[in-house]
Scaffold this motif. Structure first.
Motif, PDB file in Angstrom:
ATOM      1  N   ALA A  46      23.249  17.956  54.305  1.00  0.00           N
ATOM      2  CA  ALA A  46      23.800  17.355  53.083  1.00  0.00           C
ATOM      3  C   ALA A  46      25.069  16.568  53.381  1.00  0.00           C
ATOM      4  N   GLU A  47      25.929  17.117  54.234  1.00  0.00           N
ATOM      5  CA  GLU A  47      27.163  16.413  54.584  1.00  0.00           C
ATOM      6  C   GLU A  47      26.863  15.136  55.357  1.00  0.00           C
ATOM      7  N   LEU A  48      25.899  15.209  56.260  1.00  0.00           N
ATOM      8  CA  LEU A  48      25.556  14.037  57.059  1.00  0.00           C
ATOM      9  C   LEU A  48      24.965  12.927  56.197  1.00  0.00           C
ATOM     10  N   VAL A  49      24.068  13.293  55.285  1.00  0.00           N
ATOM     11  CA  VAL A  49      23.481  12.290  54.393  1.00  0.00           C
ATOM     12  C   VAL A  49      24.572  11.689  53.510  1.00  0.00           C
ATOM     13  N   ALA A  50      25.454  12.522  52.961  1.00  0.00           N
ATOM     14  CA  ALA A  50      26.544  12.029  52.119  1.00  0.00           C
ATOM     15  C   ALA A  50      27.457  11.089  52.905  1.00  0.00           C
ATOM     16  N   LEU A  51      27.750  11.441  54.140  1.00  0.00           N
ATOM     17  CA  LEU A  51      28.588  10.591  54.983  1.00  0.00           C
ATOM     18  C   LEU A  51      27.928   9.232  55.219  1.00  0.00           C
ATOM     19  N   ARG A  52      26.656   9.252  55.549  1.00  0.00           N
ATOM     20  CA  ARG A  52      25.943   7.991  55.804  1.00  0.00           C
ATOM     21  C   ARG A  52      25.838   7.144  54.539  1.00  0.00           C
ATOM     22  N   MET A  53      25.602   7.791  53.407  1.00  0.00           N
ATOM     23  CA  MET A  53      25.513   7.053  52.141  1.00  0.00           C
ATOM     24  C   MET A  53      26.875   6.443  51.797  1.00  0.00           C
ATOM     25  N   GLY A  54      27.943   7.197  51.977  1.00  0.00           N
ATOM     26  CA  GLY A  54      29.279   6.681  51.682  1.00  0.00           C
ATOM     27  C   GLY A  54      29.646   5.507  52.568  1.00  0.00           C
ATOM     28  N   GLN A  55      29.347   5.627  53.853  1.00  0.00           N
ATOM     29  CA  GLN A  55      29.639   4.529  54.784  1.00  0.00           C
ATOM     30  C   GLN A  55      28.815   3.295  54.455  1.00  0.00           C
ATOM     31  N   LEU A  56      27.559   3.513  54.122  1.00  0.00           N
ATOM     32  CA  LEU A  56      26.691   2.390  53.782  1.00  0.00           C
ATOM     33  C   LEU A  56      27.194   1.682  52.529  1.00  0.00           C
ATOM     34  N   ARG A  81      17.983   8.849  44.139  1.00  0.00           N
ATOM     35  CA  ARG A  81      16.695   9.264  44.712  1.00  0.00           C
ATOM     36  C   ARG A  81      16.870   9.926  46.074  1.00  0.00           C
ATOM     37  N   VAL A  82      17.834   9.449  46.862  1.00  0.00           N
ATOM     38  CA  VAL A  82      18.136  10.128  48.124  1.00  0.00           C
ATOM     39  C   VAL A  82      18.647  11.538  47.829  1.00  0.00           C
ATOM     40  N   LEU A 127      20.146   0.919  56.191  1.00  0.00           N
ATOM     41  CA  LEU A 127      19.629   1.376  54.899  1.00  0.00           C
ATOM     42  C   LEU A 127      18.667   2.556  55.051  1.00  0.00           C
ATOM     43  N   ALA A 128      17.904   2.587  56.115  1.00  0.00           N
ATOM     44  CA  ALA A 128      16.914   3.647  56.305  1.00  0.00           C
ATOM     45  C   ALA A 128      17.499   4.929  56.895  1.00  0.00           C
ATOM     46  N   LEU A 129      18.734   4.903  57.383  1.00  0.00           N
ATOM     47  CA  LEU A 129      19.293   6.082  58.054  1.00  0.00           C
ATOM     48  C   LEU A 129      19.325   7.340  57.194  1.00  0.00           C
ATOM     49  N   PRO A 130      19.779   7.278  55.945  1.00  0.00           N
ATOM     50  CA  PRO A 130      19.771   8.529  55.167  1.00  0.00           C
ATOM     51  C   PRO A 130      18.364   9.117  55.019  1.00  0.00           C
ATOM     52  N   LEU A 131      17.382   8.262  54.799  1.00  0.00           N
ATOM     53  CA  LEU A 131      16.009   8.739  54.656  1.00  0.00           C
ATOM     54  C   LEU A 131      15.483   9.265  55.989  1.00  0.00           C
ATOM     55  N   ALA A 132      15.781   8.585  57.076  1.00  0.00           N
ATOM     56  CA  ALA A 132      15.356   9.053  58.398  1.00  0.00           C
ATOM     57  C   ALA A 132      15.968  10.412  58.704  1.00  0.00           C
TER      58      ALA A 132
END
Length: 142
Positions: free
Chosen positions: A10-20, A40-41, A105-110
Motif C-alpha cells: 500500500a505504501e509503495l503504490v501510494a508513493l508511486r501514485m503521488g510521484q506520478l 480505481r487503483v 502510468l502502468a507502474l502502480p498497476l504492475a
C-alpha cells in the motif's frame, strides 16, 4: 528471512501514485480523469487486502478452488477498471505528460499485479530484474 523490511504494498503504490501525480503536473480539466484512475487503483488495492483468508480454513477443497477462481475473476475485473481509467486519463494528457505516462502510468498497476520487475516475489522493492534472475543459477529447493 534476513532481507530488510521495506515499504508495504500500500505504501509503495501510494508513493508511486503521488510521484506520478506530481510529475504529470495535471491541469484542472485533467483532474477528474486522474481522480477516477486513482480511485480505481485504490479500489484494486483494497480488494487485494480484503481477499478472504479466514473462512478458507474451514472450507472443502472444491470450495477453496471456487474461492481462488472467484478472487482471480474479481482481480481481473479490477485490473480492467484501472486499465480503462488509465487509457481515459492518457487520452487527456499533453505530449509532454504522455512522455512521463509512457514510462510510469502502468507502474502502480504492475506493482499490484505482481508484474513489476523491480519487486521480488513477495512484493518487496529491490528484487532483481528478470534478466538477472534468468541468468543466475537455480537455487536448489529443500
Amino acid at each position: 528471512d534476513e532481507r530488510p523490511a521495506g515499504p508495504n504494498l500500500a505504501e509503495l503504490v501510494a508513493l508511486r501514485m503521488g510521484q506520478l501525480e506530481e510529475d504529470l503536473q495535471l491541469a484542472p480539466p485533467q483532474l477528474p480523469a486522474w481522480n477516477v484512475f486513482r480511485e480505481r487503483v485504490q479500489r484494486l488495492l483494497d480488494d487485494r487486502r480484503r481477499s478472504p483468508r479466514s473462512a478458507v480454513a474451514e472450507a472443502t477443497a472444491p470450495q477453496r478452488l471456487d474461492a481462488i477462481a472467484d478472487a482471480a475473476r474479481n482481480r481481473l475485473a479490477g485490473v480492467e477498471d484501472v486499465v480503462d481509467a488509465g487509457k481515459a486519463l492518457y487520452a487527456q494528457l499533453t505530449p509532454e505528460q504522455r512522455a512521463v505516462a509512457d514510462r510510469r502510468l502502468a507502474l502502480p498497476l504492475a506493482t499490484l499485479a505482481g508484474s513489476d520487475p523491480r519487486m521480488d516475489d513477495r512484493g518487496v522493492p529491490g528484487g532483481r530484474p528478470p534478466e538477472a534472475r534468468a541468468n543466475s543459477p537455480a537455487t536448489p529447493r529443500p
